[in-house]
Structures are given as structure tokens and as C-alpha cells.
Design a protein around this motif. Structure first.
Motif, PDB file in Angstrom:
ATOM      1  N   THR A   1       1.032  -0.692  -0.538  1.00 34.50           N
ATOM      2  CA  THR A   1      -0.157  -0.404   0.426  1.00 34.50           C
ATOM      3  C   THR A   1       0.408   1.605  -0.282  1.00 34.50           C
ATOM      4  O   THR A   1       1.128   2.209  -0.249  1.00 34.50           O
ATOM      5  CB  THR A   1      -1.573  -0.226   1.344  1.00 34.50           C
ATOM      6  OG1 THR A   1       0.076   0.275   1.992  1.00 34.50           O
ATOM      7  CG2 THR A   1      -2.379  -1.134   1.242  1.00 34.50           C
ATOM      8  N   ARG A   2       2.005   1.066   0.210  1.00 32.90           N
ATOM      9  CA  ARG A   2       3.088   2.335   0.604  1.00 32.90           C
ATOM     10  C   ARG A   2       3.179   3.048  -1.622  1.00 32.90           C
ATOM     11  O   ARG A   2       3.670   3.823  -1.533  1.00 32.90           O
ATOM     12  CB  ARG A   2       4.117   2.197   1.484  1.00 32.90           C
ATOM     13  CG  ARG A   2       5.367   1.124   0.453  1.00 32.90           C
ATOM     14  CD  ARG A   2       6.180   1.008   0.692  1.00 32.90           C
ATOM     15  NE  ARG A   2       7.109   0.401   0.609  1.00 32.90           N
ATOM     16  CZ  ARG A   2       8.626   0.089   0.620  1.00 32.90           C
ATOM     17  NH1 ARG A   2       9.343   1.003   1.385  1.00 32.90           N
ATOM     18  NH2 ARG A   2       9.226  -0.869   0.191  1.00 32.90           N
ATOM     19  N   PHE A   3       2.303   1.998  -2.108  1.00 37.08           N
ATOM     20  CA  PHE A   3       2.970   1.848  -4.019  1.00 37.08           C
ATOM     21  C   PHE A   3       1.899   2.516  -3.719  1.00 37.08           C
ATOM     22  O   PHE A   3       1.310   1.665  -4.306  1.00 37.08           O
ATOM     23  CB  PHE A   3       3.377   1.382  -4.542  1.00 37.08           C
ATOM     24  CG  PHE A   3       4.657   0.453  -3.930  1.00 37.08           C
ATOM     25  CD1 PHE A   3       5.598   1.747  -4.292  1.00 37.08           C
ATOM     26  CD2 PHE A   3       4.701  -0.796  -3.044  1.00 37.08           C
ATOM     27  CE1 PHE A   3       7.491   1.343  -3.475  1.00 37.08           C
ATOM     28  CE2 PHE A   3       6.430  -0.606  -2.902  1.00 37.08           C
ATOM     29  CZ  PHE A   3       7.383  -0.103  -2.784  1.00 37.08           C
ATOM     30  N   PRO A   4       1.140   4.041  -4.350  1.00 34.67           N
ATOM     31  CA  PRO A   4      -0.475   4.306  -4.691  1.00 34.67           C
ATOM     32  C   PRO A   4      -1.041   4.005  -6.166  1.00 34.67           C
ATOM     33  O   PRO A   4      -1.972   3.370  -6.304  1.00 34.67           O
ATOM     34  CB  PRO A   4      -0.480   6.274  -4.299  1.00 34.67           C
ATOM     35  CG  PRO A   4       1.351   5.947  -4.947  1.00 34.67           C
ATOM     36  CD  PRO A   4       1.937   4.596  -4.258  1.00 34.67           C
ATOM     37  N   THR A   5       0.314   3.766  -6.872  1.00 33.69           N
ATOM     38  CA  THR A   5       0.716   3.058  -8.413  1.00 33.69           C
ATOM     39  C   THR A   5       1.022   2.233  -9.092  1.00 33.69           C
ATOM     40  O   THR A   5       2.327   2.067  -8.075  1.00 33.69           O
ATOM     41  CB  THR A   5       0.388   4.468  -9.530  1.00 33.69           C
ATOM     42  OG1 THR A   5       1.574   4.479  -9.608  1.00 33.69           O
ATOM     43  CG2 THR A   5      -0.810   5.547  -9.332  1.00 33.69           C
ATOM     44  N   ALA A   6       0.594   1.279  -9.661  1.00 33.35           N
ATOM     45  CA  ALA A   6       0.815   0.353 -10.352  1.00 33.35           C
ATOM     46  C   ALA A   6       2.871   1.105 -10.594  1.00 33.35           C
ATOM     47  O   ALA A   6       3.208   0.127 -10.990  1.00 33.35           O
ATOM     48  CB  ALA A   6       0.874  -0.363 -11.426  1.00 33.35           C
ATOM     49  N   ASP A   7       2.491   2.166 -11.464  1.00 36.76           N
ATOM     50  CA  ASP A   7       3.054   2.683 -11.870  1.00 36.76           C
ATOM     51  C   ASP A   7       4.700   3.095 -11.304  1.00 36.76           C
ATOM     52  O   ASP A   7       5.793   2.439 -11.418  1.00 36.76           O
ATOM     53  CB  ASP A   7       3.425   4.708 -12.805  1.00 36.76           C
ATOM     54  CG  ASP A   7       2.451   3.778 -14.135  1.00 36.76           C
ATOM     55  OD1 ASP A   7       2.288   2.676 -15.004  1.00 36.76           O
ATOM     56  OD2 ASP A   7       1.741   4.708 -14.547  1.00 36.76           O
ATOM     57  N   LYS A   8       4.042   3.466  -9.765  1.00 30.58           N
ATOM     58  CA  LYS A   8       5.381   3.844  -8.657  1.00 30.58           C
ATOM     59  C   LYS A   8       5.970   3.099  -8.402  1.00 30.58           C
ATOM     60  O   LYS A   8       7.262   2.247  -8.395  1.00 30.58           O
ATOM     61  CB  LYS A   8       4.503   4.155  -7.460  1.00 30.58           C
ATOM     62  CG  LYS A   8       3.648   5.423  -7.712  1.00 30.58           C
ATOM     63  CD  LYS A   8       5.311   6.929  -8.007  1.00 30.58           C
ATOM     64  CE  LYS A   8       3.831   8.102  -8.532  1.00 30.58           C
ATOM     65  NZ  LYS A   8       4.953   9.383  -7.732  1.00 30.58           N
ATOM     66  N   PHE A   9       5.026   1.474  -8.241  1.00 36.72           N
ATOM     67  CA  PHE A   9       6.037   0.096  -8.066  1.00 36.72           C
ATOM     68  C   PHE A   9       6.702  -0.398  -9.309  1.00 36.72           C
ATOM     69  O   PHE A   9       7.802  -0.965  -8.370  1.00 36.72           O
ATOM     70  CB  PHE A   9       4.937  -0.879  -7.821  1.00 36.72           C
ATOM     71  CG  PHE A   9       5.188  -2.040  -7.546  1.00 36.72           C
ATOM     72  CD1 PHE A   9       5.915  -2.573  -5.833  1.00 36.72           C
ATOM     73  CD2 PHE A   9       4.912  -3.254  -7.750  1.00 36.72           C
ATOM     74  CE1 PHE A   9       7.014  -3.702  -5.560  1.00 36.72           C
ATOM     75  CE2 PHE A   9       5.714  -4.218  -7.255  1.00 36.72           C
ATOM     76  CZ  PHE A   9       6.696  -4.895  -6.149  1.00 36.72           C
ATOM     77  N   ALA A  10       6.538  -0.181 -10.348  1.00 38.14           N
ATOM     78  CA  ALA A  10       7.900  -0.539 -11.015  1.00 38.14           C
ATOM     79  C   ALA A  10       8.820   0.632 -11.673  1.00 38.14           C
ATOM     80  O   ALA A  10       9.380  -0.159 -11.620  1.00 38.14           O
ATOM     81  CB  ALA A  10       6.755  -0.359 -12.777  1.00 38.14           C
ATOM     82  N   SER A  11       8.506   1.375 -10.862  1.00 33.43           N
ATOM     83  CA  SER A  11       9.941   2.231 -10.690  1.00 33.43           C
ATOM     84  C   SER A  11      10.541   2.227  -9.440  1.00 33.43           C
ATOM     85  O   SER A  11      11.564   2.050 -10.101  1.00 33.43           O
ATOM     86  CB  SER A  11       9.286   4.069 -10.713  1.00 33.43           C
ATOM     87  OG  SER A  11      10.488   4.469 -10.578  1.00 33.43           O
ATOM     88  N   TYR A  12       9.486   2.102  -8.590  1.00 33.39           N
ATOM     89  CA  TYR A  12      10.464   1.055  -7.488  1.00 33.39           C
ATOM     90  C   TYR A  12      11.282  -0.087  -7.817  1.00 33.39           C
ATOM     91  O   TYR A  12      12.522   0.100  -7.889  1.00 33.39           O
ATOM     92  CB  TYR A  12       9.358   1.411  -6.411  1.00 33.39           C
ATOM     93  CG  TYR A  12      10.203   0.398  -5.053  1.00 33.39           C
ATOM     94  CD1 TYR A  12      11.081   0.574  -4.630  1.00 33.39           C
ATOM     95  CD2 TYR A  12      10.046  -0.931  -5.243  1.00 33.39           C
ATOM     96  CE1 TYR A  12      11.676   0.081  -2.908  1.00 33.39           C
ATOM     97  CE2 TYR A  12      10.510  -1.944  -3.890  1.00 33.39           C
ATOM     98  CZ  TYR A  12      11.553  -1.650  -2.571  1.00 33.39           C
ATOM     99  OH  TYR A  12      12.355  -1.903  -2.367  1.00 33.39           O
TER     100      TYR A  12
END
Length: 128
Positions: A63-74
């Protein structure tokens, strides 16, 4: 002398088997922990308990990643733009969590190697 050699050979054989036993025990513990987490990661073809445990251990709380794009960047799987002038070019980012990128790579390799997976069909379409 023969008894001593036989005893040493038995000890050596036990030493050779020990890492395999420890690996099997560790894999059982990881599998139990992943099942207890209630994740659906292992439902993805090519993702086993070890890869799922790697991702779960690093992410902890998705839940600390608001979007799938943020997770992909991480995790380093989001492409970055390296354009020049009118030409738009994207390449894979070398930033991000390399263990996650490796986990995605291992799942992709597994999918492309197994002829009955959706990943293999996608790979074959891209090749043609």
C-alpha cells in the motif's frame, strides 16, 4: 586401515549431503511463510515460493505504492525515456531494486521456456 577409510568415507558423504538437507528445510520454511502471508504472487506462472518471498520481504507493505507505475519505478522495471530530438526512445532503467528486477526476469525466463504458458505465446508473437 580399511575400517578407518570406511569411516572417513561415511563422514565425507554425510558432509556432502548436509547442504542439500539444509536447502530442502529452508525451502519448506519459505513455502510455509509465503502461504501464511496469503499472497497471490505464487499464482503467477513462473513465480515460486522463493521469488515470492524475495518480493514480499523487500516490499513489506504494497500500500505504500499508490499506483502500479510507482511500484514499477521502485523495482526497476519501468522504462525511462532517453530521447533525442524528434526520436522517442525508451530503455530499461538501471535504477530500482535489482532483486525485484531479477525476480521478474526469472519469472519471464520460466514463462518463455514453458511452451504451455501465456508468456511463451507472447514471446513467440514478438519474435514473429
Amino acid at each position: 586401515m580399511a575400517a578407518a577409510w570406511h569411516g572417513l568415507a561415511g563422514e565425507h558423504l554425510a558432509d556432502l549431503r548436509r547442504p542439500g538437507i539444509q536447502l530442502r528445510d529452508t525451502r519448506k520454511k519459505i513455502t510455509a511463510a509465503v502461504r501464511a502471508s496469503g499472497t497471490s504472487l505464487t499464482e503467477v506462472f513462473g513465480v515460486g515460493p522463493v521469488i515470492a518471498a524475495t518480493v514480499i520481504g523487500d516490499v513489506t507493505d504494497i500500500t505504500r505504492f499508490p499506483t502500479a507505475d510507482k511500484f514499477a519505478s521502485y523495482n526497476g522495471t519501468a522504462p525511462i525515456e532517453v530521447s533525442s530530438g524528434q526520436r522517442k526512445i525508451f530503455r530499461l532503467s538501471m535504477r530500482g531494486n535489482r532483486r525485484h528486477c531479477h525476480a521478474v526476469h526469472m519469472a519471464a525466463v520460466t514463462q518463455t521456456d514453458c511452451k504451455h504458458s501465456d508468456g511463451h505465446a507472447y514471446y513467440q508473437r514478438k519474435l514473429t
